[in-house]
Design an enzyme around this catalytic site. Structure first.
Site, short mmCIF file in Angstrom:
data_model
loop_
_atom_site.label_atom_id
_atom_site.label_comp_id
_atom_site.label_asym_id
_atom_site.label_seq_id
_atom_site.Cartn_x
_atom_site.Cartn_y
_atom_site.Cartn_z
N LYS A 45 41.85 44.00 42.90
CA LYS A 45 41.17 45.13 43.13
C LYS A 45 41.93 45.87 44.24
O LYS A 45 41.80 45.24 45.77
CB LYS A 45 39.37 45.04 43.57
CG LYS A 45 39.35 43.79 42.15
CD LYS A 45 37.89 43.40 42.56
CE LYS A 45 37.26 43.40 41.79
NZ LYS A 45 36.03 42.46 41.37
N GLN B 278 44.49 47.40 34.19
CA GLN B 278 43.14 47.84 34.24
C GLN B 278 42.90 48.98 34.57
O GLN B 278 42.42 48.59 35.67
CB GLN B 278 42.01 46.89 32.89
CG GLN B 278 40.64 47.17 32.70
CD GLN B 278 39.73 45.73 32.40
OE1 GLN B 278 40.50 45.25 31.66
NE2 GLN B 278 38.77 45.97 32.55
N HIS C 219 31.16 39.84 43.35
CA HIS C 219 31.20 39.55 42.16
C HIS C 219 33.42 39.00 42.58
O HIS C 219 33.65 39.15 43.12
CB HIS C 219 31.83 40.66 41.23
CG HIS C 219 30.27 41.42 40.49
ND1 HIS C 219 30.74 42.69 40.51
CD2 HIS C 219 29.50 40.53 40.22
CE1 HIS C 219 29.31 42.90 39.64
NE2 HIS C 219 28.52 41.56 40.34
N HIS D 25 33.86 40.48 45.38
CA HIS D 25 34.10 41.78 45.72
C HIS D 25 31.75 42.89 45.96
O HIS D 25 31.98 41.93 44.89
CB HIS D 25 34.98 42.97 45.59
CG HIS D 25 35.06 44.36 45.61
ND1 HIS D 25 34.51 45.25 44.92
CD2 HIS D 25 35.30 44.83 46.73
CE1 HIS D 25 34.26 45.98 45.42
NE2 HIS D 25 34.98 46.10 46.25
N ASP E 177 22.82 40.22 38.63
CA ASP E 177 23.67 40.44 39.90
C ASP E 177 22.07 39.34 41.46
O ASP E 177 22.69 38.21 42.32
CB ASP E 177 24.38 41.44 40.84
CG ASP E 177 25.33 41.85 40.36
OD1 ASP E 177 25.85 41.29 39.40
OD2 ASP E 177 25.40 42.83 40.78
N TYR F 203 38.80 51.75 39.85
CA TYR F 203 39.39 50.65 41.15
C TYR F 203 40.64 49.90 39.85
O TYR F 203 40.08 50.28 38.58
CB TYR F 203 38.50 49.46 41.53
CG TYR F 203 37.23 49.19 40.78
CD1 TYR F 203 37.91 47.73 39.68
CD2 TYR F 203 35.93 49.68 40.23
CE1 TYR F 203 36.40 47.19 38.96
CE2 TYR F 203 34.94 49.00 39.45
CZ TYR F 203 35.99 47.85 38.56
OH TYR F 203 34.40 47.14 37.96
#
Length: 178
Positions: A69, A45, A60, A116, A165, A129
């Site tokens: 990533k 993805q 995350h 990250h 977050d 990303y």
């Protein structure tokens, strides 16, 4: 503790070919990537986010479907942060930060096992990303950006953080990788 680089994390700088018309770069080549990371990851993805100055996204990670990533800034500038969550690692709990920008063209490979996040330093930033596994809402975890044990040193203070977050867990209460 802050480190310049964490084991497994790679800084990649694609070569840029410029002339009077503009420029060209090969941003991803599977064979070169495998050689650089000494691994055989594949990506499932691609994601892109657009954020304004002062936005912080992260820290995350996914526990059961961990994502590697490969991150890059297409426009603007960010302070990119990675935290080692691998209990078996000598740098467990350590972090690193690096400026990624459209000017320096750097990419950062963040393998599975790390949290990250990034802080937007410019007026706007387009962040791109590639990930090695699909996003899973139920598997997503978040560590608080201002955790007292990790003590990330930001060049500027975040001004906008999503509600989810802000509710991130402390490093001490987080779930880790082996």
């Amino acid at each position: 503790m802050k480190r310049d680089i964490l084991k497994g994390v790679k800084i990649i700088v694609p070569e840029i070919f410029s002339d009077e018309r503009g420029n060209f770069s090969e941003n991803f080549n599977q064979k070169k990537f495998n050689e650089t990371t000494n691994n055989n990851f594949s990506f499932v993805q691609d994601n892109k986010s657009f954020s304004k100055k002062g936005v912080f996204r992260g820290l995350h990670y996914q526990l059961n479907q961990p994502q590697g990533k490969l991150v890059q800034v297409l426009a603007g500038e960010v302070y990119d942060v990675v935290v080692d969550l691998r209990e078996s690692s000598e740098s467990f709990g350590d972090w690193m930060g690096i400026i990624l920008s459209e000017q320096n063209n750097k990419q950062l490979w963040v393998p599975p096992g790390f949290a990250h996040g990034f802080l937007v330093l410019s007026e706007i930033a387009e962040f791109f990303y590639k990930v090695t596994d699909y996003w899973s809402k139920d598997d997503e975890r978040c560590i608080k950006w201002d955790d007292k044990k990790i003590r990330i040193e930001f060049p500027d203070m975040p001004k906008s953080i999503s509600e989810s977050d802000q509710k991130g867990t402390s490093f001490a209460d987080a779930e880790y990788f082996l």
